[in-house]
Design an enzyme around this catalytic site. Structure first.
Site, PDB file in Angstrom:
ATOM      1  N   HIS A 171       0.851  -1.188   0.000  1.00  0.00           N
ATOM      2  CA  HIS A 171       0.000   0.000   0.000  1.00  0.00           C
ATOM      3  C   HIS A 171       0.887   1.238   0.000  1.00  0.00           C
ATOM      4  O   HIS A 171       1.873   1.301   0.729  1.00  0.00           O
ATOM      5  CB  HIS A 171      -0.937   0.008   1.208  1.00  0.00           C
ATOM      6  N   LYS A 601     -14.343   4.924   4.976  1.00  0.00           N
ATOM      7  CA  LYS A 601     -14.558   6.044   4.049  1.00  0.00           C
ATOM      8  C   LYS A 601     -16.046   6.162   3.703  1.00  0.00           C
ATOM      9  O   LYS A 601     -16.561   7.230   3.424  1.00  0.00           O
ATOM     10  CB  LYS A 601     -13.738   5.791   2.780  1.00  0.00           C
TER      11      LYS A 601
END
EC number: 4.1.1.31
Length: 966
Positions: A171, A601
């Site tokens: 990531h 999110k």
């Protein structure tokens, strides 16, 4: 000048006052910190002249004054000073503060290790009950046996049957270059040695010189990656940790487990084939939203890992041959040695070996057997190397090791023989370590997971059904899809031939399955389907594996991320388990991945955390009903907004029954360095995961009371509503977000191979979770973490004041709730709405200012309510160490925040005028040449000279100071 020096000295004195009395015993943090900063400032003066060093100190002093009273005027003064630097000076000053934050992190790491060692020497295994420390394996075993009254045998059985699989992912959150990470490692080593007890004055002098050399080398290295990494680069970076710490760290850790077992009365060692720790990787296998991960990349990465594994074993086998020089052996080994000796050519010489290059005599039977292992390892390594470099190889596959059992067999033979001849103590030396390495790392070092979006499989199926002229798979109902997939899975006919019309995307999916079929199966772990919603998503992958002739199909793992998907996950799993074909295929084992980033999110941290908790409970119930052992795979990021937080607390706060001795968890980006960057960090990481997994299984946390659940459900609805009303329904939110944060500039950091967005256009929902969190972390406003908490607390307490007492009871009695609140409290300790206000004033259009003010008042309200729930008077009052460490950093971070805000202003508003003074820094103290040569490192920038580099340096520095990026 003298006045300035006094001021700096007074800052040091203030820092000492910050330290609560409880903290100052044997606490070397300030000492370490001051030493590194002194050395750095001396180097800065030597390199760039006294004027520049004075400017850096002046900037620091203004920032420290702001930290004392939080007077916004000080930020303006600081801004005026910062914008007066010319391009070269700006870069040097920003780089200095970024560098000082990295040094502060190193000082802190060494200090934590130092304090821990001191406590262990005194036999004190307990640690302060704070979020940055944890219990070790020995303490956990003693606690289970002596406090929980478990029998030692029961503990041993649970331990040797549990598995923790750590999955390293690329990531894009590691913002520090590898060249710098290595230099930081050497600074850390110098510091540790400087504080050793038996150090001589000469040692001290030499270490101090080495320390200065490394600090200077790090400062003189370009911090900015000038080209984005490829997936192969990411893989090599990830693999370097195996080379440096993990390879030797695993056997060392398992020896500590043996010792801890001995201390509770178990006189056996952990069996070398017990799967306590396993390693997997996504680097080069994770193609979700990353077009750069192609089938060729996956093939390269697997071959590279095999080559590295063979190389690591090969580098150790001669040491083992030296160690096993005995002549006594059992009959089984003697027969094998004689056979090998007979079959080897009479005067065989192997000039490419350094040791044991001539034929080994029969009176060294262990060496004869290990010599054959060495030959095979050599060929295994060379075969992978040739395949990687040329795509073909003349060494036949059967002359190499093709599976782990074949590799283990001669080693086990040596082990049995030593034990039979009364040499168990020798068998339990390097040979046992080697056996444990082979069991842990296999021939592929790590197992590569493949991850792909479910839509891509649907597209392939659609192309197939249209080609067969039986309709459009995409338009079929779920029932029809399942029915067709199952009839094909049960049947034998091939589904398609070479005449299947293929787009690039379809070819890519099919070629990936072909690579899986071509390479040895021990290279691969799971096939993960992101955005999975229905059983057909899983069955489609099963069918594609069969069609592409994958001999040992990978286990298929659905990944549930969004809030709605998490809610419907248990029902989807139950439907999957109701299919007889599938239940027969999985042999009683299933893995499910839950995503922390996108759920956060989508709905905010509060609702995501609660939904993840409930989804796990429900998934486990479904698995138990069908008699399946379920492994949860936790996709956690490093930041709190993406599910991060201290390992042991995260594990111990999971719902009861959900770990049950098997756990998979991602280790992402900057967390890899924090977990494995150093030998003691690697040791601590393995210890944390093993101890917490064992404790969770043998001493499960209490289940929440029904009234707590009811309250959580009410609050989650309120929190989601509040979060979405702002993030998704406020018409100008996206505009505000893009103006108030450096989100649009994030891509310039070149820290990952994948794009920041799933699709180039679109709003928040298409943005990846990492840049979303990254942008808010940079402005120290952390909106995705806390938004929703305040409204939830306020409404339930207004409804009934008794709810406040219930929330306090939940905080004191329920680990999950406590961890959730504590992590948000820690984020508040790192936050500063004053910085967000400065960004608004400089970067956001005037008509959006009231919106920013509204968000900041929500921030303050949430913080106040959170403290009430935790019954704290101020943030982090229960954790003086952490509080002190954060306050030591604040002035550096604030400087970079102000730097960033004004630099963004100059980048975005060409009419913004600043008064620039003449350059003060020299390229080096010997010359009078100014430092503006630094500007030439980025010749293609579209902005005024130096601005882009200054901006990137502030981003990296703030990430280092917050100790996370996204």
């Amino acid at each position: 000048m003298a006045n300035k020096m006094e001021k700096m000295a007074s800052i040091d004195a203030q820092l000492r006052q910050l330290v609560p009395a409880k903290v100052s015993e044997d606490d070397k943090l300030i000492e370490y910190d001051a030493l590194l900063l002194d050395r750095f400032l001396d180097i800065l003066q030597d390199l760039h002249g006294e004027d520049l060093k004075d400017s850096v100190q002046e900037v620091y002093e203004l920032s420290a004054e702001y930290e004392r009273k939080h007077d916004p005027k000080k930020l303006e003064e600081l801004g005026n000073l910062i914008t007066s630097f010319d391009a070269g000076d700006s870069i040097v000053v920003a780089k200095s503060f970024s560098h000082m934050l990295n040094l502060a992190n190193l000082a802190e790491e060494v200090q934590i290790a130092h304090r821990r060692r001191n406590k262990l020497k005194k036999g004190d295994f307990r640690d302060e009950s704070n979020a940055t420390t944890e219990s070790d394996i020995e303490e956990t075993l003693k606690k289970l046996v002596f406090d929980m009254k478990k029998s030692p045998q029961e503990v041993f059985d649970a331990l040797k049957n549990q598995t923790v699989d750590l999955v390293l992912t690329a990531h894009p959150t590691q913002s520090v270059r590898r060249s710098l990470l290595q230099k930081h490692g050497r600074v850390r080593n110098c510091l540790s040695q400087l504080y050793a007890k038996d150090i001589t004055p000469d040692d001290k002098q030499e270490l101090d010189e080495a320390l200065q050399r490394e600090i200077q080398a790090a400062f003189r290295t370009d911090e900015i990656k000038r080209t984005p990494p490829t997936p192969q680069d990411e893989m090599r970076a990830g693999m370097s940790y195996f080379h440096e710490t993990i390879w030797k760290g695993v056997p060392k850790f398992l020896r500590r487990v043996d010792t801890a077992l001995k201390n509770i009365g178990i006189n056996e060692r952990v069996p070398y084939n017990a799967p306590l720790i396993q390693f997997s990787s996504w680097m080069g296998g994770d193609r979700d939203g990353n077009p750069r991960v192609t089938p060729e990349v996956t093939r390269d990465v697997c071959l590279l890992a095999r080559m590295m594994a063979a190389n690591l074993y090969y580098s150790q086998i001669e040491d083992l041959m030296f160690e096993l020089s005995m002549w006594r052996c059992n009959d089984e080994l003697r027969v094998r040695a004689e056979e090998l000796h007979r079959n080897s050519k009479k005067d065989e010489v192997a000039k490419h070996y350094i040791e044991f290059w001539k034929k080994i005599p029969l009176n060294e039977p262990y060496r004869v057997v290990l010599g054959e292992v060495r030959d095979k390892l050599y060929r295994t390594r060379e075969r992978s190397r040739y395949l990687l470099a040329h795509g073909y190889c003349e060494i036949p596959e059967e002359a190499t090791f093709t599976n782990v059992d074949e590799f283990l067999e001669p080693l086990e033979l040596c082990y049995r023989s030593l034990c039979a001849c009364g040499d168990r103590a020798i068998a339990d030396g390097s040979l046992l370590d080697f056996l444990r390495q082979v069991s842990t790392f296999g021939l592929s070092l790590v197992r590569l997971d493949i991850r792909q979006e479910s839509d891509r499989h649907t597209d392939v199926m659609d192309a197939i059904t249209k080609h067969l002229e039986i309709g459009s798979y995409q338009e079929w109902s779920e029932e029809k899809r399942q029915e067709w997939l199952l009839s094909e899975l049960i049947g034998k006919r091939p589904l398609f031939g070479p005449d299947l019309p293929q787009t690039d995307e379809i070819r890519d999916v099919l070629d990936t399955f072909r690579v899986i079929a071509e390479l040895p199966s021990d290279n691969f772990g799971a096939y993960i389907i992101s955005m999975a919603t229905a059983p057909s998503d899983v069955l489609a992958v099963e069918l594609l594996q069969r069609e592409c002739k994958v001999r040992n199909p990978l286990r298929v793992v659905p990944l549930f991320e969004k809030l709605d998907d998490l809610e419907s996950a248990p029902a989807a799993l139950a439907r999957l388990f109701s299919i007889d074909w599938y239940i027969n295929r999985i042999d009683g084992k299933q893995e499910v991945m839950i995503g922390y980033s996108d759920s956060g999110k989508d709905a905010g941290r509060f609702s995501a955390a609660w939904q993840l908790y409930k989804a796990q409970e429900d998934l486990i119930k479904v698995a138990q009903k069908f008699g399946v052992k379920l492994t949860m795979f936790h996709g956690r990021g490093g930041t709190v907004g993406r599910g991060g937080g201290p390992t042991h607390l995260a594990i111990l706060s999971q719902p009861p029954e959900t770990i049950h001795g098997s756990l998979r968890v991602t280790v992402q980006g900057e967390v890899i360095e924090q977990s494995f960057g150093e030998e003691h960090l690697c040791f601590r990481t393995l210890q944390r995961f093993t101890a917490a997994t064992l404790e969770h299984g043998m001493r499960p946390p209490s289940s929440p009371k029904p009234e707590w659940r009811a309250l959580m459900d009410q609050m989650a609805v309120i929190a989601t509503e509040e979060y979405r009303s702002i993030v998704f329904k406020e018409p100008r939110f996206v505009e505000y977000f893009r103006l108030a944060t450096p989100e649009m500039e994030y891509g310039r950091m070149n820290i990952g191979s994948r794009p920041a967005k799933r699709r180039p256009s679109g709003g928040i929902e298409t943005l990846r979770a990492i840049p979303w969190i990254f942008a808010w972390t940079q402005t120290r406003f952390h909106l995705p973490v806390w938004l929703g908490f305040g409204a939830a607390f306020r409404q339930v307490v207004q409804k009934d004041v008794k709810n406040l007492h219930m929330l306090q009871e939940m905080y004191n009695q329920w680990p999950f709730f406590r961890v959730t609140i504590d992590l948000v409290e820690m984020v508040f300790a790192k936050g500063d709405p004053g910085i967000a206000a400065l960004n608004d004033r400089l970067l956001v259009s005037k008509d959006l200012w009231p919106f920013g003010e509204q968000l900041r008042s929500k921030y303050e309200e949430t913080k106040k309510l959170l403290l009430q729930v935790a019954a704290h008077k101020e943030v982090l009052e229960g954790d003086p160490y952490l509080k002190q460490r954060l306050r030591l950093r604040d002035s550096y971070i604030t400087t970079l925040n102000v730097f960033q805000a004004y630099t963004l202003k100059r980048i975005r508003d060409p009419n913004y005028k600043v008064e620039v003074r003449p350059p003060i820094s020299k390229e080096s103290a010997e010359t009078s040449k100014p430092a503006d040569e630094l500007v030439t490192l980025n010749p293609t920038s579209e902005y005024a000279p130096g601005l882009e580099d200054t901006l990137i340096l502030t981003m990296k520095g703030i990430a280092a100071g917050m100790q996370n990026t996204g």
